[in-house]
Scaffold this motif. Structure first.
Motif, PDB file in Angstrom:
ATOM      1  N   GLN A 145       0.923  -1.186   0.017  1.00 40.91           N
ATOM      2  CA  GLN A 145       0.041  -0.191  -0.280  1.00 40.91           C
ATOM      3  C   GLN A 145       0.967   1.220   0.190  1.00 40.91           C
ATOM      4  O   GLN A 145       1.848   1.364   0.611  1.00 40.91           O
ATOM      5  CB  GLN A 145      -0.937  -0.048   1.113  1.00 40.91           C
ATOM      6  CG  GLN A 145      -1.820   1.185   1.325  1.00 40.91           C
ATOM      7  CD  GLN A 145      -3.205   1.004   0.632  1.00 40.91           C
ATOM      8  OE1 GLN A 145      -3.390   0.196  -0.300  1.00 40.91           O
ATOM      9  NE2 GLN A 145      -3.734   1.789   0.633  1.00 40.91           N
ATOM     10  N   VAL A 146       0.561   2.160  -0.874  1.00 42.68           N
ATOM     11  CA  VAL A 146       1.290   3.300  -0.964  1.00 42.68           C
ATOM     12  C   VAL A 146       0.196   4.507  -0.830  1.00 42.68           C
ATOM     13  O   VAL A 146      -0.534   4.648  -1.997  1.00 42.68           O
ATOM     14  CB  VAL A 146       2.076   3.525  -2.198  1.00 42.68           C
ATOM     15  CG1 VAL A 146       2.686   4.931  -2.403  1.00 42.68           C
ATOM     16  CG2 VAL A 146       3.068   2.460  -2.211  1.00 42.68           C
ATOM     17  N   SER A 175       3.716   7.530   1.138  1.00 39.69           N
ATOM     18  CA  SER A 175       3.927   7.020   2.564  1.00 39.69           C
ATOM     19  C   SER A 175       5.114   6.067   2.788  1.00 39.69           C
ATOM     20  O   SER A 175       5.152   5.554   3.985  1.00 39.69           O
ATOM     21  CB  SER A 175       2.660   6.421   3.021  1.00 39.69           C
ATOM     22  OG  SER A 175       2.374   5.288   2.053  1.00 39.69           O
ATOM     23  N   ARG A 176       5.780   5.862   1.698  1.00 40.72           N
ATOM     24  CA  ARG A 176       6.890   5.001   1.836  1.00 40.72           C
ATOM     25  C   ARG A 176       7.898   5.328   0.922  1.00 40.72           C
ATOM     26  O   ARG A 176       7.655   6.214   0.164  1.00 40.72           O
ATOM     27  CB  ARG A 176       6.730   3.373   1.292  1.00 40.72           C
ATOM     28  CG  ARG A 176       5.821   3.272   0.178  1.00 40.72           C
ATOM     29  CD  ARG A 176       6.170   2.003  -0.526  1.00 40.72           C
ATOM     30  NE  ARG A 176       7.530   1.888  -1.071  1.00 40.72           N
ATOM     31  CZ  ARG A 176       8.235   0.658  -1.089  1.00 40.72           C
ATOM     32  NH1 ARG A 176       7.920  -0.299  -0.500  1.00 40.72           N
ATOM     33  NH2 ARG A 176       9.609   0.666  -1.245  1.00 40.72           N
ATOM     34  N   SER A 177       9.227   4.978   1.093  1.00 43.87           N
ATOM     35  CA  SER A 177      10.159   5.297   0.038  1.00 43.87           C
ATOM     36  C   SER A 177       9.948   4.927  -1.416  1.00 43.87           C
ATOM     37  O   SER A 177       9.327   4.184  -1.767  1.00 43.87           O
ATOM     38  CB  SER A 177      11.377   4.586   0.507  1.00 43.87           C
ATOM     39  OG  SER A 177      12.607   4.758  -0.409  1.00 43.87           O
ATOM     40  N   ASN A 198      10.877  11.273   0.311  1.00 43.69           N
ATOM     41  CA  ASN A 198       9.566  10.822  -0.247  1.00 43.69           C
ATOM     42  C   ASN A 198       8.908  11.540  -0.962  1.00 43.69           C
ATOM     43  O   ASN A 198       7.590  11.196  -1.054  1.00 43.69           O
ATOM     44  CB  ASN A 198       8.913   9.817   0.771  1.00 43.69           C
ATOM     45  CG  ASN A 198       9.920   8.800   1.719  1.00 43.69           C
ATOM     46  OD1 ASN A 198      10.835   8.448   1.073  1.00 43.69           O
ATOM     47  ND2 ASN A 198       9.435   8.504   2.701  1.00 43.69           N
TER      48      ASN A 198
END
Length: 115
Positions: A1-2, A25-27, A76
């Protein structure tokens, strides 16, 4: 999930500039691709600019020379610098990410160019 969160839209006169930001929400380093699409009223969503994991940059012909996509991996975040804006650039701009077999979208940010 992003999860993707956009900011930076607004209203500007023709010839002006805006910078859009998209924070993931992530790299973003491991994403297959991340970029920007737009959708104008009554039209299909179209690719504006994209950066791929290979390093390749893709731009729509209509924005080449005016828009620049860039990224800050440490934050990010992906940016879309839009210069010399035209009324035909008016649309909702969506951040997009490809990760593994899935595709993710932000909520969209409105860009309105008058004049």
């Amino acid at each position: 999930q992003v999860l993707l969160t956009e900011s930076g839209g607004g209203s500007v006169q023709a010839g002006g500039s805006l910078r859009l930001s998209c924070t993931a929400s992530r790299s973003i380093f491991g994403l297959n691709a991340v970029g920007w699409y737009r959708q104008a009223p009554g039209k299909q969503r179209e690719l504006v600019a994209q950066t791929r994991i290979s390093g390749r940059l893709n731009y729509a012909d209509s924005v080449k020379g005016r828009f620049t996509i860039s990224r800050d991996n440490a934050k990010n975040t992906v940016f879309l610098q839009m210069n010399d804006l035209k009324p035909e650039d008016t649309a909702v701009y969506y951040c997009n990410a490809e990760f593994l077999q899935d595709e993710y979208w932000g909520q969209g940010t409105q860009v309105t160019v008058s004049g």
